[in-house]
Design a protein around this motif. Structure first.
Motif, PDB file in Angstrom:
ATOM      1  N   PRO A 171       0.890  -1.214  -0.141  1.00 25.18           N
ATOM      2  CA  PRO A 171      -0.017  -0.149  -0.068  1.00 25.18           C
ATOM      3  C   PRO A 171       0.912   1.204  -0.080  1.00 25.18           C
ATOM      4  O   PRO A 171       2.032   1.246   0.448  1.00 25.18           O
ATOM      5  CB  PRO A 171      -0.915  -0.144   1.070  1.00 25.18           C
ATOM      6  N   VAL A 172       0.542   2.286  -0.544  1.00 20.96           N
ATOM      7  CA  VAL A 172       0.944   3.706  -0.608  1.00 20.96           C
ATOM      8  C   VAL A 172      -0.001   4.598  -0.391  1.00 20.96           C
ATOM      9  O   VAL A 172      -1.034   4.613  -0.910  1.00 20.96           O
ATOM     10  CB  VAL A 172       1.679   3.853  -2.051  1.00 20.96           C
ATOM     11  N   VAL A 173       0.482   5.531   0.760  1.00 16.72           N
ATOM     12  CA  VAL A 173      -0.142   6.790   0.989  1.00 16.72           C
ATOM     13  C   VAL A 173       0.240   8.219   0.201  1.00 16.72           C
ATOM     14  O   VAL A 173       1.697   8.152   0.250  1.00 16.72           O
ATOM     15  CB  VAL A 173      -0.328   6.870   2.372  1.00 16.72           C
ATOM     16  N   PHE A 174      -0.491   8.714  -0.359  1.00 14.83           N
ATOM     17  CA  PHE A 174       0.012   9.880  -1.064  1.00 14.83           C
ATOM     18  C   PHE A 174      -0.880  11.169  -0.873  1.00 14.83           C
ATOM     19  O   PHE A 174      -1.990  10.849  -0.431  1.00 14.83           O
ATOM     20  CB  PHE A 174       0.240   9.680  -2.503  1.00 14.83           C
ATOM     21  N   THR A 175      -0.435  12.242  -1.235  1.00 14.80           N
ATOM     22  CA  THR A 175      -1.311  13.295  -1.190  1.00 14.80           C
ATOM     23  C   THR A 175      -1.105  14.155  -2.312  1.00 14.80           C
ATOM     24  O   THR A 175      -0.267  13.914  -3.090  1.00 14.80           O
ATOM     25  CB  THR A 175      -1.007  14.366   0.142  1.00 14.80           C
ATOM     26  N   GLN A 176      -2.154  15.134  -2.849  1.00 14.59           N
ATOM     27  CA  GLN A 176      -1.904  15.631  -4.104  1.00 14.59           C
ATOM     28  C   GLN A 176      -2.751  17.004  -4.154  1.00 14.59           C
ATOM     29  O   GLN A 176      -3.582  16.981  -3.342  1.00 14.59           O
ATOM     30  CB  GLN A 176      -2.241  14.673  -5.146  1.00 14.59           C
ATOM     31  N   ALA A 177      -2.584  17.610  -5.296  1.00 13.74           N
ATOM     32  CA  ALA A 177      -3.320  18.915  -5.404  1.00 13.74           C
ATOM     33  C   ALA A 177      -3.118  19.529  -6.808  1.00 13.74           C
ATOM     34  O   ALA A 177      -1.931  19.380  -7.513  1.00 13.74           O
ATOM     35  CB  ALA A 177      -3.165  20.047  -4.263  1.00 13.74           C
ATOM     36  N   LEU A 178      -4.050  20.120  -7.225  1.00 12.90           N
ATOM     37  CA  LEU A 178      -4.163  20.932  -8.476  1.00 12.90           C
ATOM     38  C   LEU A 178      -4.147  22.513  -7.981  1.00 12.90           C
ATOM     39  O   LEU A 178      -5.186  22.682  -7.465  1.00 12.90           O
ATOM     40  CB  LEU A 178      -5.288  20.503  -9.476  1.00 12.90           C
ATOM     41  N   HIS A 179      -3.094  22.983  -8.134  1.00  8.25           N
ATOM     42  CA  HIS A 179      -2.487  24.156  -7.488  1.00  8.25           C
ATOM     43  C   HIS A 179      -2.924  25.496  -8.258  1.00  8.25           C
ATOM     44  O   HIS A 179      -2.407  26.196  -8.623  1.00  8.25           O
ATOM     45  CB  HIS A 179      -1.140  24.259  -7.152  1.00  8.25           C
ATOM     46  N   ASN A 180      -4.647  25.575  -8.539  1.00 10.40           N
ATOM     47  CA  ASN A 180      -4.885  26.733  -9.536  1.00 10.40           C
ATOM     48  C   ASN A 180      -4.730  28.119  -8.967  1.00 10.40           C
ATOM     49  O   ASN A 180      -5.374  28.432  -8.019  1.00 10.40           O
ATOM     50  CB  ASN A 180      -6.432  26.258  -9.686  1.00 10.40           C
ATOM     51  N   TYR A 181      -4.104  28.710  -9.803  1.00 11.99           N
ATOM     52  CA  TYR A 181      -4.065  30.087  -9.817  1.00 11.99           C
ATOM     53  C   TYR A 181      -4.851  30.921 -10.633  1.00 11.99           C
ATOM     54  O   TYR A 181      -4.627  30.919 -11.863  1.00 11.99           O
ATOM     55  CB  TYR A 181      -2.541  30.710 -10.148  1.00 11.99           C
TER      56      TYR A 181
ATOM     57  N   VAL B 177      -5.925  34.613  -6.942  1.00 12.23           N
ATOM     58  CA  VAL B 177      -6.392  33.641  -5.727  1.00 12.23           C
ATOM     59  C   VAL B 177      -6.381  32.151  -6.102  1.00 12.23           C
ATOM     60  O   VAL B 177      -6.839  31.591  -7.199  1.00 12.23           O
ATOM     61  CB  VAL B 177      -8.116  34.123  -5.468  1.00 12.23           C
ATOM     62  N   CYS B 178      -5.773  31.278  -5.373  1.00 17.52           N
ATOM     63  CA  CYS B 178      -5.577  30.037  -5.680  1.00 17.52           C
ATOM     64  C   CYS B 178      -6.825  29.282  -4.865  1.00 17.52           C
ATOM     65  O   CYS B 178      -6.955  29.375  -3.500  1.00 17.52           O
ATOM     66  CB  CYS B 178      -4.264  29.504  -4.855  1.00 17.52           C
ATOM     67  N   VAL B 179      -7.666  28.555  -5.630  1.00 19.99           N
ATOM     68  CA  VAL B 179      -8.700  27.653  -4.909  1.00 19.99           C
ATOM     69  C   VAL B 179      -8.289  26.403  -5.534  1.00 19.99           C
ATOM     70  O   VAL B 179      -8.166  26.005  -6.643  1.00 19.99           O
ATOM     71  CB  VAL B 179     -10.026  27.956  -5.501  1.00 19.99           C
ATOM     72  N   GLU B 180      -7.753  25.423  -4.831  1.00 20.39           N
ATOM     73  CA  GLU B 180      -6.924  24.178  -5.126  1.00 20.39           C
ATOM     74  C   GLU B 180      -7.807  23.105  -4.759  1.00 20.39           C
ATOM     75  O   GLU B 180      -8.273  22.881  -3.871  1.00 20.39           O
ATOM     76  CB  GLU B 180      -5.733  24.199  -4.349  1.00 20.39           C
ATOM     77  N   ALA B 181      -7.960  21.839  -5.697  1.00 17.22           N
ATOM     78  CA  ALA B 181      -8.554  20.788  -5.378  1.00 17.22           C
ATOM     79  C   ALA B 181      -7.567  19.572  -5.195  1.00 17.22           C
ATOM     80  O   ALA B 181      -6.449  19.700  -5.824  1.00 17.22           O
ATOM     81  CB  ALA B 181      -9.149  20.201  -6.786  1.00 17.22           C
ATOM     82  N   GLY B 182      -7.745  18.971  -3.998  1.00 22.16           N
ATOM     83  CA  GLY B 182      -6.689  18.057  -3.572  1.00 22.16           C
ATOM     84  C   GLY B 182      -7.184  17.159  -2.583  1.00 22.16           C
ATOM     85  O   GLY B 182      -8.326  17.134  -2.130  1.00 22.16           O
ATOM     86  N   ASN B 183      -6.196  16.483  -2.139  1.00 21.67           N
ATOM     87  CA  ASN B 183      -6.299  15.669  -0.925  1.00 21.67           C
ATOM     88  C   ASN B 183      -5.176  15.702   0.025  1.00 21.67           C
ATOM     89  O   ASN B 183      -4.082  15.241  -0.334  1.00 21.67           O
ATOM     90  CB  ASN B 183      -6.484  14.023  -1.410  1.00 21.67           C
ATOM     91  N   VAL B 184      -5.090  16.677   0.862  1.00 23.28           N
ATOM     92  CA  VAL B 184      -4.064  17.093   1.734  1.00 23.28           C
ATOM     93  C   VAL B 184      -4.370  16.858   3.154  1.00 23.28           C
ATOM     94  O   VAL B 184      -5.487  16.763   3.546  1.00 23.28           O
ATOM     95  CB  VAL B 184      -3.546  18.335   1.227  1.00 23.28           C
ATOM     96  N   GLY B 185      -3.310  17.307   4.007  1.00 25.34           N
ATOM     97  CA  GLY B 185      -3.727  17.504   5.446  1.00 25.34           C
ATOM     98  C   GLY B 185      -4.351  16.130   5.931  1.00 25.34           C
ATOM     99  O   GLY B 185      -3.555  15.034   5.744  1.00 25.34           O
ATOM    100  N   PRO B 186      -5.441  15.976   6.618  1.00 28.11           N
ATOM    101  CA  PRO B 186      -5.864  14.814   6.943  1.00 28.11           C
ATOM    102  C   PRO B 186      -6.532  13.838   5.987  1.00 28.11           C
ATOM    103  O   PRO B 186      -6.729  12.543   6.120  1.00 28.11           O
ATOM    104  CB  PRO B 186      -6.970  15.047   8.072  1.00 28.11           C
ATOM    105  N   ASP B 187      -6.793  14.625   4.837  1.00 27.49           N
ATOM    106  CA  ASP B 187      -7.282  13.851   3.765  1.00 27.49           C
ATOM    107  C   ASP B 187      -6.337  13.202   2.679  1.00 27.49           C
ATOM    108  O   ASP B 187      -6.214  13.344   1.493  1.00 27.49           O
ATOM    109  CB  ASP B 187      -8.173  14.776   2.872  1.00 27.49           C
ATOM    110  N   VAL B 188      -5.663  12.271   3.348  1.00 25.27           N
ATOM    111  CA  VAL B 188      -4.622  11.476   2.594  1.00 25.27           C
ATOM    112  C   VAL B 188      -5.444  10.516   1.532  1.00 25.27           C
ATOM    113  O   VAL B 188      -6.485   9.882   2.162  1.00 25.27           O
ATOM    114  CB  VAL B 188      -3.567  10.966   3.372  1.00 25.27           C
ATOM    115  N   ILE B 189      -4.704   9.856   0.657  1.00 24.42           N
ATOM    116  CA  ILE B 189      -5.432   8.966  -0.188  1.00 24.42           C
ATOM    117  C   ILE B 189      -4.539   7.681   0.132  1.00 24.42           C
ATOM    118  O   ILE B 189      -3.085   7.729  -0.075  1.00 24.42           O
ATOM    119  CB  ILE B 189      -5.137   9.258  -1.752  1.00 24.42           C
TER     120      ILE B 189
END
Length: 702
Positions: free
Chosen positions: A559-569, A671-683
């Motif tokens: 298993p692998v845990v990762f985080t990610q984001a699309l860092h939209n500007y 303004v950055c509004v980013e979609a992701g899975n970060v902080g406690p929301d790991v995958i």
């Protein structure tokens, strides 16, 4: 013109002038005062601490667990052996037993290791002019100045607690002036650097406070069922016979006897956690300890640590809680478990700070606890012990990564001439794939696979690209960077780049198809990175809307845990005037507030009075649909996400942006509004598992 020194004290207003006058009136030369305060400015961060002292705000079982733990007991016993001759001499002179003196030393500064880091002049001057208890702190500041002026203390590097206590055993300046002893005979009373001075002064303090040699501080007792707790309290003293008549016994059930309590027959019953917790009878020596720092939990820490140093076992009765506190061994174990789960909290040192509390909150949320308070207790420690071992979020730098970073090659499996509306070329100084459809245009950087531009027909660019963005291999500021397989440095060391590997390597165009309606679908991927079992593929659909997908696959056997984001500007007319809907009521972790949790009130904007003009917020358990409303451009950007549990909203703000060459004055344009899975929301992906993160932008008129 005022001298720089006078200007500095003027930062404290008329109060500062009054302090100067008072110091001169007690004999300090004006030039001496001005020199001391030449670089002293108010520190308003001390004011909230007036009402947040741990002795009064921390549950007593946490307070004692932290201060009377196995390590402090072992270290104290070592100090008793190391300084036996000194302590015996102090006991003979002042009548205070060595264990009590060493217990004060251990609780106050962990035997000289932790004596406070705040500049004393700054803290005391601030408290003298602000907040409650100003007269008290004014007196302490003047006492400190007198100690400095007479040569007892050197002002350079003089630090202590936020309230002005300092030295090995944390004396306040007025106490220092009144009680301190020259224990080593060098002609100075130095409680900062001299252990003999500090320990002799502590013994002198307890003697002056009424300590009775050879008598105990108190004893643990048992109260009968139905006992009236209103009879307890340090000021409600009764003879031992009276307590016996009320059914109070020794903890083993034996009778209270005056001979066992020396000649102190008047005692106060203490119930520090109520009638269901430990009960103690306190004698006059307890009062002497209490006078050192007027808090019940503090006095009990000294008393019980001294008992442990004499070979005792501490309190017998349990605290009335199902979640006892942790000593440093338990805290280190908890931190080790947090590190193993990928939390970037530094070393497992047993010191619980903001980073550790933030990581605990994340784990409490992951466990579904309603009260995610970040507290380091037995319950969270046991929960992490019992939890299935989490896959690590720590990634090593892939072999060959640095060669990929430097590569200028445009990699493509697609012939540009075979796909109408697709070309390669320069876009604002960056090599890019360019897309033109009947509905919009777009540009995707080869470096980082980064969306640089999306322009609906007849409209403005949706994305902001810094006009001073640097060339590769520096990450490009703007557009939509792909942060993968980790966001920021979540769980990573300093040997890997921030925000993942793929935003700083050249990508490959795997496929391009023009749809029947004229929109374009591109499939791109970063190079396969050796040693990384995750594989990433990105799809972009460019038409009336912009659709973007990140597909992550686990090709390994673990298993692998990762985080990610699309860092939209997002490109905006004025960051101070736009609003983002869809976040109201969500909990966010504020990175500008040490990761503390707050609840969003209404729409997001930079006009939020809680922290105006900047934002770095991680919204957990986000709903996945947001609207950025921009009255200056007369448009809204509808943002819909899938496979995303987190929204990150960021703008550096003016002060921080001024230090960033590729933002500067441009902070008001994005303004950055980013979609992701970060902080406690790991995958967490099982072997063979797949996860898709998706976002869709649609521009609409306001």
């Amino acid at each position: 013109m005022a001298s720089p020194a006078r200007a500095a004290i003027a930062d404290f207003g008329s109060c500062g002038t009054g302090l100067r006058d008072a110091a001169i009136a007690q004999g300090m030369a004006a030039a001496r005062f001005d020199a001391l305060f030449a670089s002293v400015a108010p520190d308003m961060s001390v004011l909230p601490l007036l009402d947040a002292q741990p002795e009064f705000t921390t549950p007593i079982w946490d307070y004692l667990a932290a201060l009377v733990d196995a390590q402090r007991v072992a270290d104290g016993r070592a100090m008793l052996a190391t300084h036996r001759e000194l302590l015996d001499r102090i006991a003979a002179q002042y009548g205070i037993d060595p264990a009590t003196v060493v217990a004060v030393w251990g609780v106050e500064s962990d035997y000289g290791r932790i004596a406070g880091k705040r500049p004393l002049l700054q803290s005391l001057a601030t408290l003298s002019c602000n907040g409650r208890r100003q007269p008290f702190f004014r007196g302490e500041l003047l006492a400190l100045l007198k100690l400095i002026d007479r040569g007892d203390l050197a002002p350079d590097g003089l630090t202590g607690s936020w309230a002005g206590a300092f030295g090995q055993t944390q004396f306040m300046p007025s106490t220092y002036a009144r009680i301190a002893i020259d224990g080593d005979g060098d002609g100075r009373r130095d409680l900062v650097a001299s252990i003999p001075d500090a320990l002799a002064s502590t013994a002198n303090y307890l003697k002056q406070s009424g300590w009775r040699s050879g008598q105990p501080w108190g004893v643990e007792v048992r109260i009968p069922v139905g006992f009236d707790a209103a009879l307890a309290g340090r000021g409600k003293r009764r003879p031992l016979a009276a307590w016996r008549a009320l059914g109070v016994t020794l903890v083993d059930g034996g009778a209270l006897q005056a001979t066992a309590m020396a000649d102190d027959s008047a005692a106060a019953l203490l119930l520090p956690a109520g009638a269901k917790g430990p009960a103690l009878l306190a004698f006059r020596n307890y009062d002497a300890i209490y006078s050192y720092n007027a808090a019940e939990s503090y006095a009990l820490a000294i008393a019980t640590l001294a008992d442990r140093l004499r070979g005792g076992y501490g309190l017998g009765a349990a605290w009335p809680t199902d979640d006892p506190g942790l000593g440093r061994d338990g805290r280190r174990e908890l931190q080790t478990l947090l590190l193993a789960r990928g939390h970037d909290i530094g070393a497992a040192d047993g010191m619980v700070g903001d980073a550790t509390r933030r990581a605990i909150r994340i784990e409490q949320q992951r466990l579904g606890w309603q009260n995610a308070d970040g507290r380091a207790g037995t319950r969270i420690l046991q929960a992490l012990r019992d939890a299935r071992p989490a896959a690590s979020t720590v990634f090593r730098l892939p072999a060959g990564y640095s060669q990929f970073v430097q590569s200028p090659t445009v990699r493509s499996d697609v012939s540009m001439k075979d796909v109408q509306g697709l070309s390669t070329g320069d876009f604002k100084g960056f090599t890019a794939w360019k897309v033109e459809t009947p509905f919009s245009t777009a540009a995707i950087s080869v470096f980082g696979g980064q969306l640089l531009s999306f322009v609906p027909k007849g409209g403005r660019d949706v994305m902001w690209l810094s006009p001073t963005a640097r060339q590769p291999p520096t990450p490009i500021r703007g557009g939509s960077p792909v942060c993968w397989p980790y966001f920021a440095r979540q769980g990573q060391g300093n040997d890997v780049p921030s925000h993942g590997f793929v935003r700083t390597v050249p990508w490959e165009l795997r496929n391009a198809q023009r749809q029947a309606d004229g929109s374009m679908v591109l499939t791109l991927a970063p190079p396969a990175l050796e040693g990384l079992s995750l594989r990433l593929t990105m799809k972009l659909r460019i038409g009336r809307t912009l659709e973007q997908e990140l597909l992550t696959e686990n090709t390994g056997s673990q298993p692998v845990v990762f985080t990610q984001a699309l860092h939209n500007y997002f490109n905006v007319s004025d960051a101070l005037q736009v609003d983002v809907t869809g976040l109201d009521g969500l909990t966010y972790l504020d990175k500008l507030d040490g990761g503390n949790a707050h609840v969003q009130q209404g729409d997001w904007n930079l006009r939020d009075p809680r922290d105006p003009g900047r934002s770095d917020r991680i919204y957990t358990q986000a709903r996945g649909h947001y609207v950025l409303r921009d009255p200056g451009f007369g448009r809204s950007i509808d943002i819909a996400t899938g496979g995303s549990h987190t929204a990150v909203v960021w703008n550096a703000g003016e002060a921080a942006a001024a230090k960033m060459d590729d933002i500067g004055a441009g902070w008001r344009n994005y303004v950055c509004v980013e979609a992701g899975n970060v902080g406690p929301d790991v995958i967490e992906l099982a072997p063979g598992g797949r996860h898709t993160l998706k976002q869709v932008f649609e521009v609409k008129p306001l």
